[in-house]
Design an enzyme around this catalytic site. Sequence first.
Site: not given
Ligand code: FMN
Length: 334
Positions: A137, A232, A15-16, A209-210, A68, A98
């Site tokens: 999450k 993500g 979710p982003m 994740n991460g 989400q 978040c």
């Molecule tokens: C632009 C952006 C918006 C995000 N919005 C959310 C969100 O709405 N809910 C959530 O649980 N995580 C959110 N995240 C976190 C991502 O879901 C993820 O946990 C985080 O980016 C780590 O994963 P990655 O290293 O693969 O990017 C967001 C990340 C980014 C970059």
Amino acid sequence: MNAMIRLPHTLSVAPMMDWTDRHCRMFHRHLTRRALLYTEMVTADAVRFGDRGRLIGFSTDEHPVALQLGGSEPAAMAEAARIAEDFGYDEVNINVGCPSDRVQSGRFGACLMREPVLVGRMVEAMRAAVSIPVTVKCRIGVDDQDPGPALDALTAAVAAAGCRTLIVHARKAWLQGLSPKENRDVPPLDYDRVDALKATNPDMVVVLNGGLLDLDAVEAALARGLDGGMVGRAAYQTPWVLADADRRIFGAPSTDIDRHAVVEAMAEYAGRARRDLGTPVKSVVRHMLGLFQGLPGARAWRRYLSETMPNPDAGPEILIEAAKRVAPERRAAA
Ligand SMILES: Cc1cc2nc3c(=O)[nH]c(=O)nc-3n(C[C@H](O)[C@H](O)[C@H](O)COP(=O)(O)O)c2cc1C
């Protein structure tokens, strides 16, 4: 790698906010039929009282797709979950990760890592309201919490309430002093902590994740015994990493997709979205800038779209025009 693995959680797109809207998900769906796609976070109250069609409407072509939710009030979360189920979502997920101020002031998101009992009550209320899975999450901890007991307490609370799937962003959130963006990079990743969680909770579906940058990284997590990887930023910035997922991760027969065919399909979709939903073409195209990343012509593609999409009269043909600036796949690969 493992033809037996079929759970959609084996690979998911995170979710982003501002990124994984319905148009982005439709684009990703053209790259993988199987991966589970998450919406942006929507608050329970927005779902209850807002313009639902606009906030959580989606196309059936997006399945499997999870909504989400953000919130901390069990009854409100249960009502929002029921609405999500009625809309046809395949899963509802609770945001316990978040770190933004806006979210903290509402007492939800990552600060709920300190309130496992409340998260358990939310899971319980939501599960009583719906028959689709309710998942969580989370982070490995916040601020000065010891990630060992913090994550164990959260896991125990949600498992007792019947949650079977936990997606763990493998770093702490530091709620004081870091911006949300810094909170995605600065606290160090601790995959060992997530591996240990799976080892002590073998019946729980544990998704890492991460920092997963490609399918190799997802396969490495699966090989260590985890149940899935959630990708993500890499899925957004270099979306082609999803293109081989159905074969490699889900054991499906390989399909012959190429980027130019995806562009054509998305141009058709952008035309439909404009006609049926009044969606500006830019709202679709903006998610596709990274499609040709790493190929000759990628910059020309990106530049042409960046220059043309702000024009409110821009039509879906800008995608076709932009793609002419990139060599066809086979020539590019040669
Ligand atoms: C632009 C952006 C918006 C995000 N919005 C959310 C969100 O709405 N809910 C959530 O649980 N995580 C959110 N995240 C976190 C991502 O879901 C993820 O946990 C985080 O980016 C780590 O994963 P990655 O290293 O693969 O990017 C967001 C990340 C980014 C970059």
